[in-house]
Each structure stands twice: as structure tokens, then as C-alpha cells.
Design a protein around this motif. Structure first.
Motif, mmCIF file in Angstrom:
data_model
loop_
_atom_site.group_PDB
_atom_site.id
_atom_site.type_symbol
_atom_site.label_atom_id
_atom_site.label_comp_id
_atom_site.label_asym_id
_atom_site.label_seq_id
_atom_site.Cartn_x
_atom_site.Cartn_y
_atom_site.Cartn_z
ATOM 1 N N GLU A 1 40.316 36.600 29.715
ATOM 2 C CA GLU A 1 40.181 37.709 28.775
ATOM 3 C C GLU A 1 38.868 38.450 28.999
ATOM 4 O O GLU A 1 38.828 39.681 28.996
ATOM 5 C CB GLU A 1 40.255 37.175 27.342
ATOM 6 N N GLY A 2 37.792 37.704 29.205
ATOM 7 C CA GLY A 2 36.494 38.329 29.392
ATOM 8 C C GLY A 2 36.374 39.083 30.705
ATOM 9 O O GLY A 2 35.810 40.183 30.759
ATOM 10 N N MET A 3 36.896 38.512 31.786
ATOM 11 C CA MET A 3 36.799 39.144 33.098
ATOM 12 C C MET A 3 37.670 40.392 33.206
ATOM 13 O O MET A 3 37.353 41.322 33.952
ATOM 14 C CB MET A 3 37.173 38.137 34.185
ATOM 15 N N LYS A 4 38.762 40.409 32.451
ATOM 16 C CA LYS A 4 39.665 41.568 32.474
ATOM 17 C C LYS A 4 38.933 42.847 32.089
ATOM 18 O O LYS A 4 39.202 43.922 32.650
ATOM 19 C CB LYS A 4 40.832 41.322 31.505
ATOM 20 N N ASP B 1 43.054 36.717 49.215
ATOM 21 C CA ASP B 1 42.904 38.156 48.988
ATOM 22 C C ASP B 1 42.327 38.497 47.620
ATOM 23 O O ASP B 1 42.260 39.659 47.237
ATOM 24 C CB ASP B 1 44.252 38.854 49.165
ATOM 25 N N GLY B 2 41.909 37.459 46.876
ATOM 26 C CA GLY B 2 41.327 37.701 45.563
ATOM 27 C C GLY B 2 42.327 37.798 44.439
ATOM 28 O O GLY B 2 41.938 37.988 43.282
ATOM 29 N N TYR B 3 43.614 37.642 44.759
ATOM 30 C CA TYR B 3 44.639 37.768 43.722
ATOM 31 C C TYR B 3 45.187 36.424 43.257
ATOM 32 O O TYR B 3 46.086 36.368 42.424
ATOM 33 C CB TYR B 3 45.771 38.682 44.205
ATOM 34 N N THR B 4 44.636 35.328 43.796
ATOM 35 C CA THR B 4 44.921 33.985 43.288
ATOM 36 C C THR B 4 43.592 33.266 43.106
ATOM 37 O O THR B 4 42.819 33.108 44.058
ATOM 38 C CB THR B 4 45.802 33.172 44.248
ATOM 39 N N LEU B 5 43.331 32.837 41.883
ATOM 40 C CA LEU B 5 42.125 32.087 41.560
ATOM 41 C C LEU B 5 42.524 30.712 41.042
ATOM 42 O O LEU B 5 43.684 30.473 40.682
ATOM 43 C CB LEU B 5 41.292 32.832 40.514
ATOM 44 N N PHE B 6 41.558 29.813 40.980
ATOM 45 C CA PHE B 6 41.828 28.439 40.571
ATOM 46 C C PHE B 6 40.854 27.988 39.498
ATOM 47 O O PHE B 6 39.646 28.255 39.583
ATOM 48 C CB PHE B 6 41.732 27.507 41.782
ATOM 49 N N GLN C 1 41.931 44.839 35.336
ATOM 50 C CA GLN C 1 43.272 44.328 35.599
ATOM 51 C C GLN C 1 43.466 43.025 34.827
ATOM 52 O O GLN C 1 42.512 42.260 34.646
ATOM 53 C CB GLN C 1 43.474 44.050 37.094
ATOM 54 N N PRO C 2 44.683 42.766 34.368
ATOM 55 C CA PRO C 2 44.925 41.506 33.646
ATOM 56 C C PRO C 2 44.822 40.300 34.573
ATOM 57 O O PRO C 2 45.130 40.402 35.768
ATOM 58 C CB PRO C 2 46.349 41.670 33.105
ATOM 59 N N ILE C 3 44.374 39.184 34.027
ATOM 60 C CA ILE C 3 44.362 37.911 34.749
ATOM 61 C C ILE C 3 45.378 37.010 34.053
ATOM 62 O O ILE C 3 45.218 36.669 32.882
ATOM 63 C CB ILE C 3 42.965 37.271 34.746
ATOM 64 N N VAL C 4 46.414 36.661 34.774
ATOM 65 C CA VAL C 4 47.546 35.929 34.204
ATOM 66 C C VAL C 4 47.382 34.431 34.485
ATOM 67 O O VAL C 4 47.295 34.008 35.637
ATOM 68 C CB VAL C 4 48.878 36.426 34.801
ATOM 69 N N VAL C 5 47.324 33.645 33.422
ATOM 70 C CA VAL C 5 47.192 32.192 33.556
ATOM 71 C C VAL C 5 48.542 31.596 33.929
ATOM 72 O O VAL C 5 49.557 31.879 33.301
ATOM 73 C CB VAL C 5 46.673 31.567 32.246
ATOM 74 N N GLU C 6 48.533 30.774 34.967
ATOM 75 C CA GLU C 6 49.762 30.162 35.473
ATOM 76 C C GLU C 6 49.555 28.657 35.576
ATOM 77 O O GLU C 6 48.595 28.201 36.203
ATOM 78 C CB GLU C 6 50.098 30.751 36.846
ATOM 79 N N TYR C 7 50.433 27.879 34.970
ATOM 80 C CA TYR C 7 50.293 26.421 34.949
ATOM 81 C C TYR C 7 51.058 25.786 36.103
ATOM 82 O O TYR C 7 52.255 26.020 36.274
ATOM 83 C CB TYR C 7 50.804 25.859 33.618
ATOM 84 N N ARG C 8 50.346 24.980 36.895
ATOM 85 C CA ARG C 8 50.949 24.236 37.994
ATOM 86 C C ARG C 8 50.439 22.804 37.889
ATOM 87 O O ARG C 8 49.420 22.432 38.454
ATOM 88 C CB ARG C 8 50.567 24.842 39.342
ATOM 89 N N THR C 9 51.143 21.996 37.119
ATOM 90 C CA THR C 9 50.647 20.667 36.752
ATOM 91 C C THR C 9 51.178 19.572 37.670
ATOM 92 O O THR C 9 52.167 19.744 38.380
ATOM 93 C CB THR C 9 51.034 20.342 35.303
ATOM 94 N N ASP D 1 43.537 46.031 42.397
ATOM 95 C CA ASP D 1 44.454 47.125 42.048
ATOM 96 C C ASP D 1 45.788 46.608 41.529
ATOM 97 O O ASP D 1 46.771 47.339 41.449
ATOM 98 C CB ASP D 1 44.661 48.053 43.242
ATOM 99 N N LYS D 2 45.807 45.301 41.169
ATOM 100 C CA LYS D 2 47.002 44.713 40.567
ATOM 101 C C LYS D 2 46.568 43.457 39.809
ATOM 102 O O LYS D 2 45.433 42.984 39.967
ATOM 103 C CB LYS D 2 48.038 44.373 41.636
#
Length: 326
Positions: free
Chosen positions: A54-57, A87-92, A62-70, A30-31
């Protein structure tokens, strides 16, 4: 009418209700969801992450926002993802480095790749290949192996302890070749020396070699896969050339923190499978030099088994390469 018994029952249940995941009260998701990529933008992990997001959205709504943590060869991003709320709102975006290489080359990991993640599905396989400069006399793998026993043969990889280094170590052991390893800082960094002939060749992803084949300066001697690549159908596999059961690839998949509820994992798995079966996404994967992921490896169970297999293979390869965690 609110009775004393009703009031006491409500109050007693309140602590347990507050402990339930948010997904228990609302349709997941829901977010927006964040997808951690542990490497810089522009690499294969980023490419795959963006295609999957893009495909899973489309399925999740809901949008999936790519976040870089290098940093630390992908370990910093992996550590952050592993210890995020389940909780399903952070993926790797997981790959060889943080999941199956770093445990054998980095002494202090803040996470356990086999215990701290739950697999969602494998998304990308980029087979490794052995490519040489045009001036090299060997025309196939048996000739290169023979050449390495009478002459210096130097092969570059994307770095000490990298996935391609592990593949080279396994190749040397499987063939009794006497190939000297030359580590670089990434797959792209070795290309100038490969094209100039400063090194004999490279063990690299087919996707890295593909743009440089065809100009007459380099040629691929063998692909470490179970079948020939559609992009290079005239190049035999290593198995065809006598290296028994030899396959190796750089892989990218999607994972979540280990305690993520099974219902959420199933939802994400279904969304990923649907995305990976999209014709447009598949064509982009093929154009990059990747192989389409088999149906069974797109699943959470299949990807988990694949990670364990790669983990065990890498442990043996690290021993062959003389690597110890530092």
C-alpha cells in the motif's frame, strides 16, 4: 530515404533491441507488480507485505498485488520468486524461514537465498522474547537459568528449525541453561499450552506474546533486543540481564530476482524507504509489537548485509540444535 546501409544497421540491431528489458523502453513501472508471500494470509509476513504494498503504490504509481504461494516453510514461494523474470514485476516477501533457516533444515532447496535474490530493503523486525506462565517461580532470566539446572524447564517455539527454535538454541549455549525445547506448529499453536501452564514458557515474537500480557497469566522475562520495547518498557533486555550482545528477531523484507536491473532496484528501494517512513505505517508496526527498522537496514545494501549475518548466525544455531538438512 532508406539506404541500404541504414537498413542493414537496423536489422543488425534488432536482435539486441528485442533482448533488452521492457523497462528500457518505458518508465518503470508501467503495469501492476506482484508481491509473493510464501505463507498463508493472516500472519506477520502477510501483514508486512500488505503495509508495504500500500505504501509503495503511492510512489510507484502502480498497484502491488499480494499473491500467496505457500508450502515447505516458505521455500515454494521463494523458489517461484527466485526463478521469475528479473524485470521488477515480481517481488518476494522474504523472512527468516526461506532466507536463513531453510538452507540448514531442508536438503533440497531449488534456490540459493544468497545468490538468487537481490535485496530491496528490510521492512519489519519483531524481537524475540522469553515469556513464562505466571506460576513459574523465576522472576527474571538469571533465576530461570538457575531453575533450569535443578528442575525441568520446558520452553515452546513455533517449530523444529524455526527462527525461535534457533534463538532458543543460541540462548541455551550463551547462558549454559538446561532448557528443554518443545516444538509446535506455529507461534499461535503454543499459546493455549502457555496460558494453561502445560509448558514453562515460550521463546516467541514479542508481537505474539503482547496480546496475552497484562491479564496476569503470563509475563515476559526478557526481550532479545538492543533496547527495551516501547510496548513493554518495564521489561529488561536479555543483554541487560547478562546475556552478552544477545539479539534475535523475526524479520520481513522485500527482495527481487537476482538479475533485476540496478535502476529498478533503486526505484523500488526508494519507494520502500518512503513507505517505511510514513507515520501511519510506523504506528501500525509499533502496535503489532515490532521495532522500527533502522535507516541503514531499509536500504538494499543494508538488508543484504543483514541477511548474510543472519545466515551465518543460523548456521551456528543449527549446529547447536543438532539439526541437519532432511
Amino acid at each position: 530515404m532508406l539506404t541500404r546501409r541504414t537498413l542493414l544497421t537496423t536489422l543488425a540491431a534488432a536482435p539486441f533491441a528485442s533482448a533488452l528489458p521492457r523497462a528500457a523502453f518505458a518508465a518503470y513501472p508501467d503495469k501492476p507488480i506482484r508481491l509473493i508471500v510464501p505463507f498463508a494470509a493472516g500472519g506477520n509476513a502477510d501483514f508486512v507485505a500488505r503495509l508495504c504494498a500500500e505504501g509503495m503504490k503511492e510512489t510507484l504509481g502502480q498497484p502491488i498485488v499480494v499473491e500467496y504461494r505457500t508450502g515447505a516453510g516458505g521455500s515454494l514461494g521463494a523458489d517461484m520468486a527466485a526463478h521469475s523474470p528479473p524485470d521488477g514485476y515480481t517481488l518476494f516477501t522474504g523472512s527468516n524461514g526461506p532466507l536463513t533457516v531453510n538452507p540448514f533444515v531442508q536438503a533440497k532447496l531449488g534456490y540459493d537465498p544468497l545468490k538468487d535474490f537481490v535485496a530491496i530493503g528490510l521492512a519489519n523486525l519483531a524481537p524475540h522474547c522469553l515469556v513464562v506462565h505466571e506460576a513459574v517461580a523465576a522472576k527474571d532470566l538469571p533465576e530461570l537459568i538457575a531453575l533450569s539446572k535443578v528442575k525441568s524447564v520446558n520452553v515452546g517455539t513455533s517449530g523444529a528449525g524455526s527462527a525461535t527454535h534457533m534463538t532458543l538454541a543460541r540462548f541455551n549455549a550463551a547462558t549454559a541453561a538446561n532448557i528443554t525445547h518443545v516444538p509446535y506448529r506455529g507461534g499461535g499453536a503454543l499459546i493455549p499450552d502457555l496460558l494453561s501452564g502445560a509448558i514453562t514458557g515460550a521463546m516467541t515474537e514479542l508481537s505474539t506474546a503482547l496480546p496475552h500480557v497484562g491479564g496476569g497469566r503470563v509475563r515476559v522475562l526478557g526481550v532479545a533486543w538492543s533496547k527495551r520495547s516501547p510496548q513493554m518498557a518495564d521489561v529488561p533486555t536479555m543483554i541487560e540481564q547478562g546475556v552478552k550482545d544477545f539479539t534475535a528477531a523475526s524479520y520481513v523484507g522485500i527482495l527481487a530476482p537476482a538479475a533485476t536491473p540496478a535502476e529498478i532496484v533503486k526505484t523500488l528501494e526508494a519507494a520502500l524507504i518512503k513507505a517505511l517512513n510514513g507515520k501511519d505505517l510506523q504506528q501500525k508496526m509499533l502496535n503489532s509489537g515490532a521495532e522500527l527498522v533502522p535507516d541503514d537496514l531499509m536500504t538494499a545494501q543494508g538488508f543484504a548485509a543483514y541477511i548474510k549475518k543472519e545466515y551465518d548466525l543460523t548456521r551456528e544455531a543449527a549446529k547447536l540444535a543438532g539439526l541437519t538438512p532432511t
